[in-house]
Scaffold this active site. Structure first.
Site, short mmCIF file in Angstrom:
data_model
loop_
_atom_site.label_atom_id
_atom_site.label_comp_id
_atom_site.label_asym_id
_atom_site.label_seq_id
_atom_site.Cartn_x
_atom_site.Cartn_y
_atom_site.Cartn_z
N LYS A 126 0.87 -1.18 0.00
CA LYS A 126 0.00 0.00 0.00
C LYS A 126 0.90 1.23 0.00
O LYS A 126 2.05 1.15 0.45
CB LYS A 126 -0.87 0.01 1.27
CG LYS A 126 -2.12 0.85 1.15
CD LYS A 126 -3.28 0.10 0.52
CE LYS A 126 -4.45 1.03 0.27
NZ LYS A 126 -5.64 0.30 -0.14
N ASP A 166 -7.09 4.27 -4.39
CA ASP A 166 -7.74 4.16 -3.08
C ASP A 166 -8.31 5.55 -2.81
O ASP A 166 -8.55 6.31 -3.78
CB ASP A 166 -6.72 3.74 -1.99
CG ASP A 166 -7.37 3.37 -0.66
OD1 ASP A 166 -7.89 2.25 -0.53
OD2 ASP A 166 -7.38 4.20 0.27
P1 NDP Z 1 -12.92 7.84 -2.64
O1 NDP Z 1 -11.83 8.81 -2.47
O2 NDP Z 1 -13.49 7.62 -3.98
O3 NDP Z 1 -14.13 8.18 -1.64
C1 NDP Z 1 -13.94 8.26 -0.28
C2 NDP Z 1 -15.24 8.65 0.39
O4 NDP Z 1 -15.11 8.53 1.80
C3 NDP Z 1 -15.62 10.11 0.14
O5 NDP Z 1 -17.01 10.23 0.19
C4 NDP Z 1 -14.96 10.82 1.31
O6 NDP Z 1 -15.54 12.07 1.64
C5 NDP Z 1 -15.20 9.81 2.42
N1 NDP Z 1 -14.12 9.94 3.43
C6 NDP Z 1 -12.81 9.80 3.22
N2 NDP Z 1 -12.12 9.99 4.36
C7 NDP Z 1 -13.05 10.26 5.28
C8 NDP Z 1 -12.98 10.56 6.66
N3 NDP Z 1 -11.80 10.62 7.31
N4 NDP Z 1 -14.15 10.77 7.32
C9 NDP Z 1 -15.34 10.70 6.67
N5 NDP Z 1 -15.46 10.44 5.36
C10 NDP Z 1 -14.33 10.22 4.69
O7 NDP Z 1 -12.34 6.48 -2.02
P2 NDP Z 1 -12.86 4.98 -2.25
O8 NDP Z 1 -14.32 4.96 -2.42
O9 NDP Z 1 -11.98 4.37 -3.28
O10 NDP Z 1 -12.46 4.31 -0.86
C11 NDP Z 1 -13.36 4.25 0.25
C12 NDP Z 1 -12.92 3.12 1.18
O11 NDP Z 1 -12.91 1.88 0.45
C13 NDP Z 1 -11.52 3.26 1.77
O12 NDP Z 1 -11.51 2.70 3.06
C14 NDP Z 1 -10.67 2.41 0.85
O13 NDP Z 1 -9.48 1.96 1.48
C15 NDP Z 1 -11.63 1.25 0.59
N6 NDP Z 1 -11.34 0.46 -0.59
C16 NDP Z 1 -11.27 1.03 -1.84
C17 NDP Z 1 -11.00 0.24 -2.95
C18 NDP Z 1 -11.03 0.79 -4.33
O14 NDP Z 1 -10.96 -0.02 -5.27
N7 NDP Z 1 -11.14 2.08 -4.55
C19 NDP Z 1 -10.69 -1.20 -2.81
C20 NDP Z 1 -10.89 -1.71 -1.48
C21 NDP Z 1 -11.15 -0.89 -0.42
P3 NDP Z 1 -14.86 13.43 1.12
O15 NDP Z 1 -15.30 13.57 -0.30
O16 NDP Z 1 -15.39 14.47 2.03
O17 NDP Z 1 -13.39 13.25 1.27
#
Ligand code: NDP
Length: 453
Positions: A126, A166
């Protein structure tokens, strides 16, 4: 906990004092392994666990770049190459101000087990940076990504380490990163996954994590003779994973009623329909706006701001059937877990990595609800990344239907592996134990075969 696991955890805590998320992730796995270790003492004598908790390599580097005002900015970049026993390092890049070494070590550690569960030959890693893409122009993001890759290219490669996206790293960032790698190396290879479909990306990769989460949830429900049809679903986040969880819930007849970002959440009791979801995709992916805007457009919805210092997250205090945390780590605390149970939730399926604190997981297990832990439930993203790597190295291309079919099969197999392993080791229906044990066995056996390296 056995004496062995106790003393291991003491060492891990002592050595990683500033890394609470990493310690939490290790403890969660170690607690599942007592019975495995007592049945197979060679894992103890070969010090497999002591080796698994140490990254094979950590790279930390300076990322200098110039903003639109001509000022120099400096961020910190990382790549944690955690374990390559079963394949090259594989895992996403996160760009978020909260990124530090401990967060990336926890994510890399989880990734090792998750990748093993996919049955594909993928090690775990990562990386990322404390860079905040929010509020930056496309040109600033491009200059940052190019500078990040100037250093990262020394350490990755199609047979060594293949990063993906991510939080904060989507199609735009992967494009800039890939462009710079290609420019420096003068080679067009599958060194990153999540690429655009027109230049080496796989069909269904953007959808894969979210779709996979819902396929896993559907498998869990099937064990209780239930389907997703008509189920009210809470979803947190509104990024890549949350959007595609909502889309697949709609495909399978369910009703998503919440989405969130780091400022607050929307509750739409009328249901987030396909049309409303398209609005969210445009808002988040193109206009990069805030979820609050949803309520300006759709009057059926209510917006609640989230106070991060509050004792609970109000998104989890709504009546529904299923909950899909898809934002970030530790977004469900003990009180939130109790609220979910109080509100009648009987399935929690994790899209985000480690979104539930340990005490919350204990509550789900004690209440015997269906609990799909992230390392199993969200493995669909990395699985399709693995399929993207296969297509790149074979110079072949699979249509969406074919990739989606393979994704469904993989999620079904992961579900079966969790259930069967949990049963075999005396904890039937405990998906977390099943995932931890099955992932561990695959890696541990490969490490034994390869000797002390
Ligand atoms: P994105 O950046 O596309 O979206 C993240 C979302 O989560 C946004 O809505 C963001 O809000 C919110 N968010 C991020 N940090 C925080 C925080 N500290 N508190 C509250 N809300 C938060 O990321 P992904 O959708 O790709 O990832 C989301 C989760 O899924 C993560 O845990 C990631 O590790 C996991 N994941 C992702 C994969 C992928 O293929 N993308 C694969 C496996 C797991 P805002 O817009 O305000 O930042």
């Amino acid at each position: 906990m056995s004496n062995f696991v106790d003393s291991l955890m003491e060492q891990v805590k002592e050595k990683n004092q500033a890394e609470p998320e990493f310690v939490q992730a290790v403890e969660e796995v170690a607690n599942s392994l007592d019975i495995v270790l007592s049945k197979n003492p060679r894992y103890i004598s070969a010090k497999i666990l002591e080796r698994i908790v140490e990254p094979e390599r950590v790279i930390m580097f300076r990322v200098p770049w110039i903003d639109d005002k001509g000022e120099v900015q400096v961020n910190r970049g990382f790549r944690v190459q955690m374990n390559s026993a079963i394949g090259p390092y594989k895992g996403g890049l996160r760009f978020h101000p909260s990124v530090n070494l401990g967060v990336l070590k926890f994510l890399a550690f989880e990734q090792v087990f998750k990748n093993a569960l996919t049955t594909l030959p993928l090690g775990g890693g990562k990386g990322g940076s404390d860079f905040n893409p929010k509020g930056k122009t496309d040109n600033e993001v491009m200059r940052f990504c190019h500078s990040f890759m100037n250093e990262l290219q020394h350490h990755i490669g199609q047979f060594t380490d293949i990063p993906a996206g991510d939080i904060g790293v989507g199609g735009r960032e992967i494009g800039y990163l890939f462009g710079q790698y290609k420019k420096i190396k003068n080679e067009f290879v599958g060194v990153l996954t999540g690429k655009g479909a027109g230049w080496g990306g796989s069909q269904v990769r953007p959808q894969a994590t979210g779709y996979g989460v819902v396929y896993f949830a559907a498998e869990m429900l099937k064990t209780k003779n239930k389907t997703l049809g008509g189920k009210k679903c809470l979803i947190s986040g509104s990024g890549n994973v949350a959007q595609h969880v909502a889309e697949k819930i709609l495909d399978l007849g369910g009703k998503p009623i919440t989405l969130s970002d780091s400022s607050g959440f929307i509750l739409d009791e009328a249901g987030i329909t396909r049309e409303k979801l398209l609005f969210v995709k445009d808002l988040k992916n193109n206009r990069r706006g805030r979820i609050k805007e949803y309520t300006d457009k759709y009057k059926s919805a209510i917006y609640t701001p989230v106070d991060n210092s509050a004792t609970n997250n109000p998104i989890w205090d709504n009546k529904a059937d299923c909950a899909y945390p898809c934002a970030t780590q530790n977004e469900i605390n003990e009180k939130d877990a109790n609220n979910l149970i109080k509100n009648g939730i009987y399935l929690v399926c994790e899209g985000a990595n480690m979104p539930t604190v340990a005490a919350g997981v204990d509550i789900f297990k004690a209440e015997k609800i269906l609990y799909g832990p992230s390392k199993a439930a969200n493995a669909g993203g990395v699985a399709v990344s693995g399929l993207e790597m296969s297509q790149n190295s074979g110079r072949i291309y699979w249509e969406s239907e074919e990739v989606d079919k393979k994704l469904q099969e993989i999620m079904k197999n992961i579900h079966t592996t969790c259930i069967e392993t949990a049963k075999k080791y005396g904890t039937p229906d405990d998906y977390a134990n099943g995932a931890n044990i099955a992932g561990f066995l695959k890696i541990a056996d490969a490490m034994l075969d390869q000797g002390v390296v």
